[in-house]
Scaffold this motif. Structure first.
Motif, PDB file in Angstrom:
ATOM      1  N   GLU A  72      34.380  14.884  17.364  1.00  0.00           N
ATOM      2  CA  GLU A  72      34.270  14.751  18.848  1.00  0.00           C
ATOM      3  C   GLU A  72      32.950  14.056  19.441  1.00  0.00           C
ATOM      4  OE1 GLU A  72      35.195  18.547  20.554  1.00  0.00           O
ATOM      5  OE2 GLU A  72      36.745  19.048  18.805  1.00  0.00           O
ATOM      6  N   ILE A  73      31.936  14.550  19.062  1.00  0.00           N
ATOM      7  CA  ILE A  73      30.739  14.057  19.273  1.00  0.00           C
ATOM      8  C   ILE A  73      30.576  12.531  19.106  1.00  0.00           C
ATOM      9  CG2 ILE A  73      28.214  13.887  18.905  1.00  0.00           C
ATOM     10  CD1 ILE A  73      28.155  16.993  18.490  1.00  0.00           C
ATOM     11  N   VAL A  74      31.181  12.201  17.989  1.00  0.00           N
ATOM     12  CA  VAL A  74      31.024  10.806  17.606  1.00  0.00           C
ATOM     13  C   VAL A  74      31.902   9.727  18.330  1.00  0.00           C
ATOM     14  CG1 VAL A  74      31.667   9.097  15.666  1.00  0.00           C
ATOM     15  CG2 VAL A  74      30.448  10.998  15.050  1.00  0.00           C
ATOM     16  N   GLU A  75      33.004  10.362  18.891  1.00  0.00           N
ATOM     17  CA  GLU A  75      33.858   9.776  19.725  1.00  0.00           C
ATOM     18  C   GLU A  75      33.252   9.603  21.133  1.00  0.00           C
ATOM     19  OE1 GLU A  75      38.326  10.513  17.727  1.00  0.00           O
ATOM     20  OE2 GLU A  75      37.532  12.034  19.327  1.00  0.00           O
ATOM     21  N   MET A  76      32.526  10.440  21.359  1.00  0.00           N
ATOM     22  CA  MET A  76      31.888  10.353  22.731  1.00  0.00           C
ATOM     23  C   MET A  76      30.797   9.353  22.808  1.00  0.00           C
ATOM     24  SD  MET A  76      31.951  13.935  24.785  1.00  0.00           S
ATOM     25  CE  MET A  76      31.281  15.033  23.503  1.00  0.00           C
ATOM     26  N   ILE A  77      30.102   9.274  21.555  1.00  0.00           N
ATOM     27  CA  ILE A  77      28.978   8.462  21.333  1.00  0.00           C
ATOM     28  C   ILE A  77      29.923   6.799  21.481  1.00  0.00           C
ATOM     29  CG2 ILE A  77      27.441   7.405  19.797  1.00  0.00           C
ATOM     30  CD1 ILE A  77      27.053  10.414  18.794  1.00  0.00           C
ATOM     31  N   ALA A  78      30.882   6.744  20.733  1.00  0.00           N
ATOM     32  CA  ALA A  78      31.449   5.565  20.698  1.00  0.00           C
ATOM     33  C   ALA A  78      32.013   5.011  21.871  1.00  0.00           C
ATOM     34  CB  ALA A  78      32.940   5.446  19.560  1.00  0.00           C
ATOM     35  N   CYS A  79      31.863   5.927  23.116  1.00  0.00           N
ATOM     36  CA  CYS A  79      32.466   5.581  24.393  1.00  0.00           C
ATOM     37  C   CYS A  79      31.075   5.410  25.206  1.00  0.00           C
ATOM     38  CB  CYS A  79      33.071   6.850  25.241  1.00  0.00           C
ATOM     39  SG  CYS A  79      34.775   7.238  24.536  1.00  0.00           S
ATOM     40  N   GLY A  80      29.967   5.325  24.525  1.00  0.00           N
ATOM     41  CA  GLY A  80      28.728   4.801  25.102  1.00  0.00           C
ATOM     42  C   GLY A  80      27.934   6.199  25.650  1.00  0.00           C
ATOM     43  N   ALA A  81      28.138   7.378  25.239  1.00  0.00           N
ATOM     44  CA  ALA A  81      27.390   8.331  25.582  1.00  0.00           C
ATOM     45  C   ALA A  81      25.814   8.228  25.156  1.00  0.00           C
ATOM     46  CB  ALA A  81      27.890   9.527  25.504  1.00  0.00           C
ATOM     47  N   GLN A  82      24.822   8.435  25.790  1.00  0.00           N
ATOM     48  CA  GLN A  82      23.448   7.980  24.899  1.00  0.00           C
ATOM     49  C   GLN A  82      22.853   9.500  24.815  1.00  0.00           C
ATOM     50  OE1 GLN A  82      23.104   7.050  28.653  1.00  0.00           O
ATOM     51  NE2 GLN A  82      22.340   4.812  28.623  1.00  0.00           N
ATOM     52  N   LEU A  83      23.648  11.002  25.128  1.00  0.00           N
ATOM     53  CA  LEU A  83      23.258  11.999  25.268  1.00  0.00           C
ATOM     54  C   LEU A  83      24.285  12.947  25.302  1.00  0.00           C
ATOM     55  CD1 LEU A  83      20.028  12.741  27.413  1.00  0.00           C
ATOM     56  CD2 LEU A  83      21.430  14.635  26.708  1.00  0.00           C
ATOM     57  N   ILE A  84      24.211  14.180  24.540  1.00  0.00           N
ATOM     58  CA  ILE A  84      25.152  15.202  24.452  1.00  0.00           C
ATOM     59  C   ILE A  84      24.874  16.283  24.815  1.00  0.00           C
ATOM     60  CG2 ILE A  84      27.038  16.174  22.947  1.00  0.00           C
ATOM     61  CD1 ILE A  84      27.801  13.479  23.132  1.00  0.00           C
ATOM     62  N   LEU A  85      25.730  17.140  25.762  1.00  0.00           N
ATOM     63  CA  LEU A  85      25.516  18.620  25.978  1.00  0.00           C
ATOM     64  C   LEU A  85      26.270  19.457  25.153  1.00  0.00           C
ATOM     65  CD1 LEU A  85      25.342  18.515  29.990  1.00  0.00           C
ATOM     66  CD2 LEU A  85      23.348  18.366  28.316  1.00  0.00           C
ATOM     67  N   PHE A  86      25.709  20.359  24.311  1.00  0.00           N
ATOM     68  CA  PHE A  86      26.710  21.057  23.290  1.00  0.00           C
ATOM     69  C   PHE A  86      26.456  22.550  23.846  1.00  0.00           C
ATOM     70  CE2 PHE A  86      28.317  20.955  18.956  1.00  0.00           C
ATOM     71  CZ  PHE A  86      28.637  22.374  18.719  1.00  0.00           C
ATOM     72  N   THR A  87      27.627  23.268  24.258  1.00  0.00           N
ATOM     73  CA  THR A  87      27.435  24.615  24.672  1.00  0.00           C
ATOM     74  C   THR A  87      27.968  25.567  23.235  1.00  0.00           C
ATOM     75  OG1 THR A  87      29.639  24.650  25.475  1.00  0.00           O
ATOM     76  CG2 THR A  87      27.721  24.132  26.866  1.00  0.00           C
ATOM     77  N   THR A  88      27.375  26.651  23.057  1.00  0.00           N
ATOM     78  CA  THR A  88      27.861  27.383  21.932  1.00  0.00           C
ATOM     79  C   THR A  88      27.581  28.876  22.206  1.00  0.00           C
ATOM     80  OG1 THR A  88      27.442  27.763  19.643  1.00  0.00           O
ATOM     81  CG2 THR A  88      25.683  27.150  20.452  1.00  0.00           C
ATOM     82  N   GLY A  89      28.563  29.665  21.941  1.00  0.00           N
ATOM     83  CA  GLY A  89      28.372  31.223  22.147  1.00  0.00           C
ATOM     84  C   GLY A  89      28.134  31.829  20.741  1.00  0.00           C
ATOM     85  N   ARG A  90      28.668  31.695  19.780  1.00  0.00           N
ATOM     86  CA  ARG A  90      28.627  32.197  18.196  1.00  0.00           C
ATOM     87  C   ARG A  90      27.446  31.374  17.645  1.00  0.00           C
ATOM     88  NH1 ARG A  90      31.377  36.230  17.221  1.00  0.00           N
ATOM     89  NH2 ARG A  90      31.819  35.840  15.269  1.00  0.00           N
ATOM     90  N   GLY A  91      26.928  30.232  18.122  1.00  0.00           N
ATOM     91  CA  GLY A  91      25.776  29.658  17.434  1.00  0.00           C
ATOM     92  C   GLY A  91      25.973  28.649  16.394  1.00  0.00           C
ATOM     93  N   SER A  92      26.132  27.357  17.191  1.00  0.00           N
ATOM     94  CA  SER A  92      26.262  26.088  16.228  1.00  0.00           C
ATOM     95  C   SER A  92      24.759  25.639  16.123  1.00  0.00           C
ATOM     96  CB  SER A  92      26.954  24.955  16.880  1.00  0.00           C
ATOM     97  OG  SER A  92      27.113  23.854  16.308  1.00  0.00           O
ATOM     98  N   VAL A  93      24.466  24.861  14.946  1.00  0.00           N
ATOM     99  CA  VAL A  93      23.263  24.332  14.728  1.00  0.00           C
ATOM    100  C   VAL A  93      23.192  22.995  14.620  1.00  0.00           C
ATOM    101  CG1 VAL A  93      22.379  26.284  13.327  1.00  0.00           C
ATOM    102  CG2 VAL A  93      23.561  24.331  12.057  1.00  0.00           C
ATOM    103  N   VAL A  94      24.338  22.113  14.878  1.00  0.00           N
ATOM    104  CA  VAL A  94      24.334  20.983  14.568  1.00  0.00           C
ATOM    105  C   VAL A  94      23.632  20.001  15.621  1.00  0.00           C
ATOM    106  CG1 VAL A  94      26.471  21.084  13.434  1.00  0.00           C
ATOM    107  CG2 VAL A  94      26.646  20.452  16.057  1.00  0.00           C
ATOM    108  N   GLY A  95      23.307  18.802  15.295  1.00  0.00           N
ATOM    109  CA  GLY A  95      22.779  17.676  16.419  1.00  0.00           C
ATOM    110  C   GLY A  95      23.879  16.461  15.918  1.00  0.00           C
ATOM    111  N   SER A  96      23.175  15.212  16.003  1.00  0.00           N
ATOM    112  CA  SER A  96      23.979  14.175  15.775  1.00  0.00           C
ATOM    113  C   SER A  96      23.223  13.181  15.377  1.00  0.00           C
ATOM    114  CB  SER A  96      24.880  13.701  17.051  1.00  0.00           C
ATOM    115  OG  SER A  96      25.434  12.649  16.769  1.00  0.00           O
ATOM    116  N   ALA A  97      23.844  11.878  14.622  1.00  0.00           N
ATOM    117  CA  ALA A  97      23.156  10.715  14.338  1.00  0.00           C
ATOM    118  C   ALA A  97      23.382  10.027  15.634  1.00  0.00           C
ATOM    119  CB  ALA A  97      23.972  10.002  13.314  1.00  0.00           C
ATOM    120  N   ILE A  98      22.464   9.026  15.911  1.00  0.00           N
ATOM    121  CA  ILE A  98      22.296   8.012  16.945  1.00  0.00           C
ATOM    122  C   ILE A  98      21.971   8.652  18.442  1.00  0.00           C
ATOM    123  CG2 ILE A  98      23.851   6.421  18.549  1.00  0.00           C
ATOM    124  CD1 ILE A  98      25.588   6.219  16.184  1.00  0.00           C
ATOM    125  N   VAL A  99      22.465   9.873  18.789  1.00  0.00           N
ATOM    126  CA  VAL A  99      22.058  10.539  19.929  1.00  0.00           C
ATOM    127  C   VAL A  99      21.426  11.962  20.255  1.00  0.00           C
ATOM    128  CG1 VAL A  99      24.224   9.221  21.118  1.00  0.00           C
ATOM    129  CG2 VAL A  99      24.353  11.853  20.502  1.00  0.00           C
TER     130      VAL A  99
END
Lengths: 98, 404
Positions: free
Chosen positions: B293-320
């Protein structure tokens, strides 16, 4: 109780959200209701705001999140055992791997 | 107090980047190892690895890769092909070069195998990286920021702390003319009447309702809703309960349009990204994990992502850069190294929704100005792209007019 452990998110809601861990045997209180929970309830779980019949829609954020499959007492745990989606059935580890 | 200035990179198409990444992209899984070794040997944090694993052609993957090599955060590109896969490598190289980027192509079968291609690839990275450093610098205002939001590892706290706090930040961003994207129609099942009422036009409202109906059908065929066992352990019971919590990320602004992966919003405002493929389900689950999903938002031109997590995700992303907002105070305590914002403070009474929303807004400005996010500092650069198929959006989906 000094620190509220149950949160009402929206005035129309029929469930309350647990915002601090509750131990088995602990007495829950909300407005004029009290009840003792037989099981521990973790943060993020929910209990009935008042007694509700099977088939009732559960309201959270002011919107329906599913229907009850059995009667539920006031302040009792509402989860997979008594609430089902009105859209797509929910799967837990047991129904996936069991 | 003076605002921190956001000084980014000016791209030829008019868009602006907040990072200046060199992409190394493999065009089939068979070239993955060579591409990874090139990135490792190059030895710079700003050289990121992306790629498409499939050997069969796919118009969606082609559109996505073309959007990614011309993304505003990307300064230069090295493509790594095995040689016999069906990906249109010449077309992708041409697209990258036409966008003003320095771009080179290595074909493993022509270079003479693994060792020679790695050696040639490292030299290619050094050449294009030097070109990327020549990109003109420019001031960026909040109205030029495109930002996407996603939730991963949700629990019962997500919908009462982190997600509505992102909603507060989104309302401020939209108010200042920024472009905000929220997504995953499969996780908005049950919210369609509420979204339709917020649509800029009634016709757009009908398109939004249709996109959720499509998602419901798609996930029903898959046999599972977008609901993981961890969601239930965290207190969520049904897909519509999870949806309403996720929906809070969108805030209260008017919905300006409905877009599909790779579509760049024409103007500032709030957009819903429809990530569920069109037609009969063909390639499996719409998005197999959060990074899809992050990659698809990047393809729409997103320069930055806000990622909310309750259980605790650790991911980041290439490009942004990915800003992680932790909903659950216990998770924050356990995994604070991976988190940028502690929205769980709302539950312990140490913060309000408005205060956390403001903290997110300030963090966005700092990260856009160059501050590292937790996942950037830890080296997270996840990326995943798989098979999908889409029809183009209909005319009712974008009632807003483009920037003059």
């Amino acid at each position: 109780m000094t620190h509220a452990k149950l949160l009402l998110l929206h005035p129309d809601d029929t469930v309350l959200i647990v915002i601090a861990d509750i131990a088995a045997g602990e007495t829950l209180a909300f407005e004029d209701l009290t009840a003792t929970t037989p099981i521990a309830l973790g943060v993020g779980h929910k209990v009935a705001r008042h007694a509700l019949p099977a088939g009732a829609k559960i309201i959270r954020y002011g919107a329906a999140i599913g229907s009850l499959t059995q009667d539920v007492a006031a302040l009792a745990h509402v989860h997979m055992h008594n609430l089902k989606s009105d859209y797509i059935a929910t799967h837990d580890r047991e129904t996936i791997h069991g | 107090m003076a605002e921190p200035q956001i000084i980014g990179w000016q791209r030829a198409d008019g868009r602006k980047g907040i990072r200046n990444i060199v992409l190394v992209a493999y065009l089939v899984e068979c070239a993955h190892h060579v591409a990874r070794r090139i990135v490792e040997a190059a030895g710079h944090d700003d050289v990121h690895l992306i790629g498409f694993p499939g050997c069969f052609p796919n118009a969606y993957a082609d559109k996505m890769m073309r959007a990614l090599v011309a993304h505003p955060n990307v300064g230069a590109v090295v493509l790594v092909s095995l040689g016999c896969e069906s990906f249109d490598r010449a077309g992708l190289l041409e697209a990258a070069q036409a966008s003003g980027r320095a771009a080179e192509l290595l074909v493993i079968q022509q270079e003479g195998g693994t060792r020679r291609t790695i050696a040639a690839g490292v030299e290619a990275v050094m050449r294009v990286r030097a070109c990327a450093h020549q990109a003109p610098r420019t001031n960026i205002t909040i109205s030029e920021i495109v930002i996407g939001t996603v939730c991963g590892g949700s629990d019962g706290t997500s919908g009462i702390t982190a997600n509505p706090a992102v909603g507060v930040a989104f309302d401020r961003l939209v108010g200042e003319g920024a472009t905000c994207i929220f997504e995953e129609t499969g996780e908005l099942i049950g919210c369609e009447p509420l979204m339709a009422a917020r649509a800029a036009t009634p016709a757009l409202g009908r398109e939004i309702e249709a996109s959720v109906t499509k998602a419901e059908h798609y996930y029903t065929v898959m046999g599972f809703g977008s609901f993981a066992p961890g969601n239930a352990e965290g207190g969520l019971t049904t897909i519509e309960e999870k949806s309403l919590g996720a929906y809070a990320k969108s805030g209260q602004s008017r919905i300006s349009g409905l877009i599909k992966p790779g579509d760049v919003p024409p103007a500032g405002g709030l957009y819903l990204l429809d990530v569920v493929p069109d037609g009969e389900p063909r390639f499996g689950f719409p998005n197999i994990s959060d990074n899809a999903e992050i990659v698809e938002m990047i393809a729409c031109g997103a320069q930055l992502i806000l990622f909310t997590t309750g259980r605790g995700s650790v991911v980041g992303s290439a490009i942004v850069p990915v800003i992680k907002i932790c909903a659950n105070p216990e998770t924050y305590q356990r995994m604070h190294d991976d988190m940028d914002i502690n929205a769980g403070a709302i539950l312990s009474g140490d913060a309000t929704l408005a205060k956390v929303g403001d903290a997110i807004f300030e963090r966005i400005k700092a990260v856009a100005a160059g501050a590292q996010t937790a996942s950037e500092a830890l080296g997270h650069q996840e990326f995943i792209l798989t098979y999908k198929s889409f029809e183009p959006i209909g005319p009712a989906c974008l009632p807003v007019r483009g920037r003059a």
